[in-house]
Scaffold this motif. Structure first.
Motif, PDB file in Angstrom:
ATOM      1  N   UNK A  51       0.873  -1.177   0.000  1.00 32.58           N
ATOM      2  CA  UNK A  51       0.000   0.000   0.000  1.00 32.58           C
ATOM      3  C   UNK A  51       0.905   1.220   0.000  1.00 32.58           C
ATOM      4  N   UNK A  52       0.591   2.152  -0.872  1.00 30.08           N
ATOM      5  CA  UNK A  52       1.322   3.419  -0.890  1.00 30.08           C
ATOM      6  C   UNK A  52       0.317   4.553  -0.714  1.00 30.08           C
ATOM      7  N   UNK A  53       0.757   5.574  -0.020  1.00 29.30           N
ATOM      8  CA  UNK A  53      -0.068   6.768   0.170  1.00 29.30           C
ATOM      9  C   UNK A  53       0.608   7.928  -0.526  1.00 29.30           C
ATOM     10  N   UNK A  54      -0.185   8.690  -1.225  1.00 23.91           N
ATOM     11  CA  UNK A  54       0.273   9.880  -1.925  1.00 23.91           C
ATOM     12  C   UNK A  54      -0.436  11.064  -1.286  1.00 23.91           C
ATOM     13  N   UNK A  55       0.317  11.857  -0.538  1.00 22.14           N
ATOM     14  CA  UNK A  55      -0.263  13.012   0.132  1.00 22.14           C
ATOM     15  C   UNK A  55      -0.582  14.104  -0.870  1.00 22.14           C
ATOM     16  N   UNK A  56      -1.834  14.506  -0.915  1.00 24.04           N
ATOM     17  CA  UNK A  56      -2.259  15.542  -1.852  1.00 24.04           C
ATOM     18  C   UNK A  56      -1.868  16.920  -1.319  1.00 24.04           C
ATOM     19  N   UNK A  57      -1.392  17.806  -2.187  1.00 23.26           N
ATOM     20  CA  UNK A  57      -1.010  19.148  -1.743  1.00 23.26           C
ATOM     21  C   UNK A  57      -2.215  20.058  -1.480  1.00 23.26           C
ATOM     22  N   UNK A  58      -3.408  19.582  -1.808  1.00 23.97           N
ATOM     23  CA  UNK A  58      -4.643  20.336  -1.590  1.00 23.97           C
ATOM     24  C   UNK A  58      -5.631  19.447  -0.839  1.00 23.97           C
ATOM     25  N   UNK A  59      -6.633  20.056  -0.232  1.00 22.00           N
ATOM     26  CA  UNK A  59      -7.672  19.294   0.458  1.00 22.00           C
ATOM     27  C   UNK A  59      -8.533  18.576  -0.573  1.00 22.00           C
ATOM     28  N   UNK A  60      -8.637  17.271  -0.455  1.00 22.24           N
ATOM     29  CA  UNK A  60      -9.431  16.480  -1.395  1.00 22.24           C
ATOM     30  C   UNK A  60     -10.869  16.364  -0.922  1.00 22.24           C
ATOM     31  N   UNK A  61     -11.766  16.184  -1.875  1.00 20.20           N
ATOM     32  CA  UNK A  61     -13.170  15.942  -1.565  1.00 20.20           C
ATOM     33  C   UNK A  61     -13.304  14.558  -0.930  1.00 20.20           C
ATOM     34  N   UNK A  62     -14.232  14.386   0.012  1.00 18.22           N
ATOM     35  CA  UNK A  62     -14.457  13.045   0.572  1.00 18.22           C
ATOM     36  C   UNK A  62     -14.929  12.084  -0.521  1.00 18.22           C
ATOM     37  N   UNK A  63     -14.659  10.803  -0.326  1.00 17.04           N
ATOM     38  CA  UNK A  63     -15.088   9.788  -1.277  1.00 17.04           C
ATOM     39  C   UNK A  63     -16.601   9.793  -1.362  1.00 17.04           C
ATOM     40  N   UNK A  64     -17.100   9.852  -2.562  1.00 15.08           N
ATOM     41  CA  UNK A  64     -18.536   9.842  -2.809  1.00 15.08           C
ATOM     42  C   UNK A  64     -18.937   8.421  -3.195  1.00 15.08           C
ATOM     43  N   UNK A  65     -19.781   7.754  -2.383  1.00 15.02           N
ATOM     44  CA  UNK A  65     -20.154   6.379  -2.709  1.00 15.02           C
ATOM     45  C   UNK A  65     -20.873   6.266  -4.052  1.00 15.02           C
ATOM     46  N   UNK A  66     -21.387   7.368  -4.551  1.00 16.30           N
ATOM     47  CA  UNK A  66     -22.077   7.337  -5.834  1.00 16.30           C
ATOM     48  C   UNK A  66     -21.158   7.534  -7.022  1.00 16.30           C
ATOM     49  N   UNK A  67     -19.872   7.731  -6.786  1.00 14.55           N
ATOM     50  CA  UNK A  67     -18.932   7.961  -7.882  1.00 14.55           C
ATOM     51  C   UNK A  67     -18.339   6.640  -8.365  1.00 14.55           C
ATOM     52  N   UNK A  68     -17.973   6.616  -9.623  1.00 14.27           N
ATOM     53  CA  UNK A  68     -17.293   5.446 -10.175  1.00 14.27           C
ATOM     54  C   UNK A  68     -15.884   5.375  -9.610  1.00 14.27           C
ATOM     55  N   UNK A  69     -15.338   4.181  -9.520  1.00 19.15           N
ATOM     56  CA  UNK A  69     -13.972   4.007  -9.049  1.00 19.15           C
ATOM     57  C   UNK A  69     -13.792   2.677  -8.348  1.00 19.15           C
ATOM     58  N   UNK A  70     -12.590   2.436  -7.892  1.00 15.69           N
ATOM     59  CA  UNK A  70     -12.303   1.190  -7.189  1.00 15.69           C
ATOM     60  C   UNK A  70     -13.118   1.127  -5.901  1.00 15.69           C
ATOM     61  N   UNK A  71     -13.722  -0.013  -5.623  1.00 12.50           N
ATOM     62  CA  UNK A  71     -14.536  -0.160  -4.425  1.00 12.50           C
ATOM     63  C   UNK A  71     -13.717  -0.609  -3.224  1.00 12.50           C
ATOM     64  N   UNK A  72     -12.877  -1.647  -3.390  1.00 11.91           N
ATOM     65  CA  UNK A  72     -12.106  -2.129  -2.247  1.00 11.91           C
ATOM     66  C   UNK A  72     -10.881  -2.920  -2.685  1.00 11.91           C
ATOM     67  N   UNK A  73      -9.984  -3.080  -1.735  1.00 15.36           N
ATOM     68  CA  UNK A  73      -8.884  -4.023  -1.887  1.00 15.36           C
ATOM     69  C   UNK A  73      -9.152  -5.151  -0.897  1.00 15.36           C
ATOM     70  N   UNK A  74      -8.671  -6.355  -1.223  1.00 15.63           N
ATOM     71  CA  UNK A  74      -8.946  -7.515  -0.375  1.00 15.63           C
ATOM     72  C   UNK A  74      -7.648  -8.202   0.022  1.00 15.63           C
ATOM     73  N   UNK A  75      -7.637  -8.723   1.246  1.00 18.00           N
ATOM     74  CA  UNK A  75      -6.476  -9.386   1.806  1.00 18.00           C
ATOM     75  C   UNK A  75      -6.942 -10.703   2.429  1.00 18.00           C
ATOM     76  N   UNK A  76      -6.290 -11.797   2.063  1.00 14.05           N
ATOM     77  CA  UNK A  76      -6.725 -13.135   2.460  1.00 14.05           C
ATOM     78  C   UNK A  76      -5.875 -13.698   3.596  1.00 14.05           C
ATOM     79  N   UNK A  77      -6.555 -14.261   4.577  1.00 10.20           N
ATOM     80  CA  UNK A  77      -5.914 -15.001   5.660  1.00 10.20           C
ATOM     81  C   UNK A  77      -5.984 -16.485   5.343  1.00 10.20           C
ATOM     82  N   UNK A  78      -5.093 -17.262   5.953  1.00  7.59           N
ATOM     83  CA  UNK A  78      -5.054 -18.701   5.706  1.00  7.59           C
ATOM     84  C   UNK A  78      -6.183 -19.458   6.397  1.00  7.59           C
TER      85      UNK A  78
END
Length: 190
Positions: A51-78
């Motif tokens: 996972x990498x984080x890219x700090x935005x130089x400006x205040x970003x809008x909150x994630x809008x659940x109605x917008x298109x885009x990636x929904x989630x990342x998944x991580x599997x346990x044994x």
């Protein structure tokens, strides 16, 4: 024939740099490999960063659940025990899933990060990909591919009482033990 790539990492742009860093390190039991110049690289396994984080130089809008885009990342346990141990550990730290879902093909806990992105912590309910694919092409999955909600504490209790994992990780078990929970799709899309 071309070479097949493997998944390496996901990058999230954020205005909540420190909060997101701390959240991902906690949820994934990860550590920071590098941080500086508005970047943070986090890993929890042999990869130099997952996972990498890219700090935005400006205040970003909150994630809008109605917008298109990636929904989630998944991580599997044994194992189910590992997933429930992480659930317990996170709950003690005040981090609870937005919705637990018995998909049938996986048993999953969906968490939301401080920016509103979903992270799925899961186990596979089948030993092989072929078994999972066969289930996904079967009638139960065909009639309800999202699955049903469940109560993780009841799953932990059933496991402690000796109920087989193969029984606990089914739609029927979830419906029997948690019949009045809301449709999980509402939680996944809000």
């Amino acid at each position: 024939m071309t070479a097949t790539p493997k998944f390496a990492h996901v990058v999230l742009q954020t205005s909540r740099f420190e909060e997101m860093r701390d959240w991902y390190c906690t949820v994934l039991d990860a550590h920071v490999v590098y941080e500086g110049h508005g970047l943070c690289f986090i890993t929890f396994d042999e990869e130099h960063h997952r996972v990498a984080l890219l700090g935005a130089p400006v205040q970003l809008e909150p994630r809008n659940p109605g917008a298109a885009g990636m929904h989630h990342t998944a991580y599997t346990f044994d194992a189910l025990e590992d997933l429930l141990d992480r659930y317990d550990s996170l709950k003690e730290k005040g981090i609870e899933p937005k919705v637990p879902i018995q998909h049938g093909v996986t048993t999953s806990l969906y968490y939301q990060d401080p920016d509103g992105n979903f992270v799925e912590l899961q186990i596979d309910n089948f030993t092989t990909p072929d078994e999972a694919t066969a289930y996904m092409n079967g009638p139960e999955y065909g009639s309800n591919p999202v699955g049903v909600s469940f109560v993780p504490e009841r799953m932990r209790e059933a496991l402690a009482q000796g109920t087989p994992v193969s029984e606990i990780t089914t739609h029927s078990w979830a419906l029997q033990t948690s019949p009045d929970l809301p449709d999980p799709m509402a939680a996944l899309t809000s």
